[in-house]
Every structure is written in C-alpha cells, then in structure tokens.
Design a protein around this motif. Structure first.
Motif, PDB file in Angstrom:
ATOM      1  N   THR A 181       0.868  -1.213   0.000  1.00  0.00           N
ATOM      2  CA  THR A 181       0.000   0.000   0.000  1.00  0.00           C
ATOM      3  C   THR A 181       0.890   1.243   0.000  1.00  0.00           C
ATOM      4  OG1 THR A 181       0.060   0.018   2.409  1.00  0.00           O
ATOM      5  CG2 THR A 181      -1.826  -1.059   1.403  1.00  0.00           C
ATOM      6  N   GLN A 182       0.361   2.291  -0.575  1.00  0.00           N
ATOM      7  CA  GLN A 182       1.091   3.562  -0.732  1.00  0.00           C
ATOM      8  C   GLN A 182       1.383   4.188   0.638  1.00  0.00           C
ATOM      9  OE1 GLN A 182       2.297   4.822  -3.352  1.00  0.00           O
ATOM     10  NE2 GLN A 182       2.843   6.867  -2.631  1.00  0.00           N
ATOM     11  N   SER A 183       2.642   4.676   0.803  1.00  0.00           N
ATOM     12  CA  SER A 183       2.945   5.331   2.086  1.00  0.00           C
ATOM     13  C   SER A 183       2.471   6.789   2.019  1.00  0.00           C
ATOM     14  CB  SER A 183       4.462   5.292   2.330  1.00  0.00           C
ATOM     15  OG  SER A 183       5.115   6.095   1.356  1.00  0.00           O
ATOM     16  N   THR A 184       2.359   7.405   3.197  1.00  0.00           N
ATOM     17  CA  THR A 184       1.976   8.814   3.243  1.00  0.00           C
ATOM     18  C   THR A 184       3.254   9.649   3.378  1.00  0.00           C
ATOM     19  OG1 THR A 184       1.902   8.886   5.643  1.00  0.00           O
ATOM     20  CG2 THR A 184      -0.128   8.194   4.499  1.00  0.00           C
ATOM     21  N   ARG A 185       3.139  10.939   3.120  1.00  0.00           N
ATOM     22  CA  ARG A 185       4.299  11.826   3.229  1.00  0.00           C
ATOM     23  C   ARG A 185       4.861  11.811   4.652  1.00  0.00           C
ATOM     24  NH1 ARG A 185       4.373  17.660   0.469  1.00  0.00           N
ATOM     25  NH2 ARG A 185       2.942  16.416  -0.752  1.00  0.00           N
ATOM     26  N   GLN A 199       4.805   9.412   6.740  1.00  0.00           N
ATOM     27  CA  GLN A 199       5.490   8.114   6.923  1.00  0.00           C
ATOM     28  C   GLN A 199       6.856   8.147   6.254  1.00  0.00           C
ATOM     29  OE1 GLN A 199       2.415   5.586   5.267  1.00  0.00           O
ATOM     30  NE2 GLN A 199       1.745   4.880   7.278  1.00  0.00           N
ATOM     31  N   ARG A 200       6.935   8.800   5.083  1.00  0.00           N
ATOM     32  CA  ARG A 200       8.220   8.876   4.360  1.00  0.00           C
ATOM     33  C   ARG A 200       9.190   9.779   5.128  1.00  0.00           C
ATOM     34  NH1 ARG A 200       4.394   8.774   0.170  1.00  0.00           N
ATOM     35  NH2 ARG A 200       4.471  11.048  -0.200  1.00  0.00           N
ATOM     36  N   TYR A 258       2.091  18.416  13.449  1.00  0.00           N
ATOM     37  CA  TYR A 258       2.380  17.779  12.155  1.00  0.00           C
ATOM     38  C   TYR A 258       3.335  16.612  12.400  1.00  0.00           C
ATOM     39  CZ  TYR A 258       3.269  17.120   7.162  1.00  0.00           C
ATOM     40  OH  TYR A 258       3.414  16.576   5.902  1.00  0.00           O
ATOM     41  N   CYS A 259       4.562  16.628  11.837  1.00  0.00           N
ATOM     42  CA  CYS A 259       5.471  15.478  12.031  1.00  0.00           C
ATOM     43  C   CYS A 259       6.423  15.672  13.201  1.00  0.00           C
ATOM     44  CB  CYS A 259       6.272  15.216  10.768  1.00  0.00           C
ATOM     45  SG  CYS A 259       5.234  14.730   9.382  1.00  0.00           S
ATOM     46  N   ASN A 277      -4.880  15.529  14.171  1.00  0.00           N
ATOM     47  CA  ASN A 277      -4.912  14.444  13.185  1.00  0.00           C
ATOM     48  C   ASN A 277      -4.191  13.225  13.755  1.00  0.00           C
ATOM     49  OD1 ASN A 277      -3.961  12.673  11.085  1.00  0.00           O
ATOM     50  ND2 ASN A 277      -4.619  14.213   9.605  1.00  0.00           N
ATOM     51  N   GLU A 280      -3.240  10.399  12.587  1.00  0.00           N
ATOM     52  CA  GLU A 280      -2.167   9.811  11.769  1.00  0.00           C
ATOM     53  C   GLU A 280      -0.885  10.618  11.932  1.00  0.00           C
ATOM     54  OE1 GLU A 280      -5.301   8.712   8.288  1.00  0.00           O
ATOM     55  OE2 GLU A 280      -3.334   9.408   7.610  1.00  0.00           O
TER      56      GLU A 280
END
Ligand SMILES: Nc1ncnc2c1ncn2[C@@H]1O[C@H](/C=C/CNC(=O)c2cc([N+](=O)[O-])cc(O)c2O)[C@@H](O)[C@H]1O
Ligand SMILES: [Mg+2]
Length: 214
Positions: A1-5, A7-8, A68-69, A92, A94
């Motif tokens: 499955t595609q990773s999210t930004r 996650q990258r 955010y991250c 959020n 995630e």
C-alpha cells in the motif's frame, strides 16, 4: 500500500538521523524535504529565527499549536533548559502517530507532551488537566484561520502573562491577515516581523513575534 508523506519523513529520520540526537533529526528532515519532497515544516531558514527566539526567551513552559510530524517540536525542545516542558497539540491521529515516533527517535519524550485534539477544545483545559499556569512561549503553526481565535482564547483562559511571547509561522505565506492585523494594532501586544522565506523555497514568508504586555 502507498505510504503517506509523514510516513516517508519518519523513514528519512530512521535512516539518516542518530537516535537521541535531536539536531540530526532536524537535519534529516530538512535534507529530505529540500531534496526529495516538500513538506510544511517550519524548515531550516525560519528554523534559525525560531532557535534565536527560543534561546532568547529561555522558556520553562512552551505551547505548540499544530505538531504535524514534530519537526519544530523537536527543534524547540532541543533548546529547552532541563526542567522545561513543551506541550504540543495535534488533532490528526495519523500525524500524531508519526510525530510521537520522531520525538522518540530524538530522545525528547521527557520534555514533550503531545496531546491529541483540537486547540479550541484543549486550550480551556490546559490549567486543570495539564497543570499549566501560563505559557512563556507559544508557537503557532496550525490552520492559519485558527491563529486569532486561539490567541483570544488563550487570553481569556489566563494562559498568557506579561511578557509571554507568541511566535507565529506563515504570516505572509499562506498568510494570516486577521491575526497579523490584530497583534500589530492591539495595544496589548508589541509585535516584530522577521522576514524570511517559505520553507525550502525562495517565496517570501516570515515569523511574527508578539510579546503580550498584560
Ligand atoms: N485547531 C487545531 N488543533 C490541533 N491541531 C491542528 C489544528 N489545526 C490544524 N492542526 C494540525 O496542525 C497542522 C496544520 C498545519 C497547517 N499549516 C499549513 O497549512 C502550512 C502551509 C504552508 N504552505 O502551504 O506553504 C506552509 C506552512 O509552513 C504551513 O504551516 C496539521 O498537522 C493539522 O492536523
Ligand atoms: Mg508553518
């Protein structure tokens, strides 16, 4: 499955940063976002201004709106004195999951409390639930139309004291016109604009530092 930004971005930290070394975490994210894919971290250029304000204020209590991250969370916390605390709000789930891992990689879990939820709901609970008196420094970097209502809410909840510093990202791009008008015209704030550039680009942006006068 595609990773999210996010996650990258976490992957870049885990591959390129040293566990327990906050500045290497900051550097790894900046290198990834400058060379691979843009992301809405305050970034290295505005980050240096953020560093200088944090060092000048030398805060015991910090509130960050919009984790955010966790880039600015880690950047700020890496400069705090030993018993200082940073509370960061993120609604959020995630993003919160990623940010917790970035914070852990930096080894800053003891200084940072990430609280999941909306600022409008959590700010009124700061005193009773999180044992906060007032904040010495607030970093605003969440949805831009929330800067003004949340600033008024922090005032109403008695979370600002004479000398509390608000530092707001993106006052030019994407822009926070109502907030800027308010802090620059209100007699209760002394504001100063730090001209810079939107993270990882040549577009103009800047930080607005506003001291609450009580
Ligand atoms: N009320 C609230 N309570 C808690 N968390 C909240 C919140 N509102 C938003 N958030 C969180 O804060 C972050 C939003 C940032 C918006 N920044 C931005 O939109 C942004 C955009 C650009 N840009 O487009 O160039 C550049 C930038 O530096 C930016 O900060 C997200 O993680 C979001 O989930
Ligand atoms: Mg920003």
């Amino acid at each position: 499955t595609q990773s999210t930004r996010p996650q990258r971005i976490l992957g870049a930290v885990q591959q390129n940063a040293t566990r327990g070394d906050p500045r290497s975490v900051v550097r790894a994210i900046d290198q990834y976002c400058r060379n691979q894919e843009w992301a809405m971290n305050v970034g290295d250029e505005k980050g240096c201004i953020l560093d200088s304000v944090v060092s000048e204020v030398n805060p015991a209590t910090v509130l960050e709106l919009g984790t955010y991250c966790g880039y600015s969370t880690v950047r700020i916390a890496s400069l705090l004195p030993p018993h200082a605390k940073l509370i960061t709000l993120e609604f959020n789930p995630e993003f919160a999951v990623i940010a917790r891992q970035v914070i852990a990689w930096a080894g800053l879990e003891d200084k940072i409390q990430l609280v999941e939820g909306a600022s409008g709901d959590l700010i009124p609970k700061m005193k009773e639930q999180f044992g906060v008196e007032t904040f010495d420094l607030v970093f605003l970097d969440h949805w831009k139309d929330r800067y003004l209502p949340d600033t008024k809410l922090m005032e109403e909840c008695g979370l600002l004291r004479k000398g509390s510093v608000l530092l707001a990202d993106n006052v030019i791009c994407p822009g926070t016109p109502e907030y800027l008008e308010f802090v620059r015209s209100s007699p209760r704030y002394e504001s100063q604009y730090f001209k810079s550039h939107l993270e990882y680009t040549k577009v103009e942006d800047g930080l607005e530092k506003s001291v609450f006068l009580g």
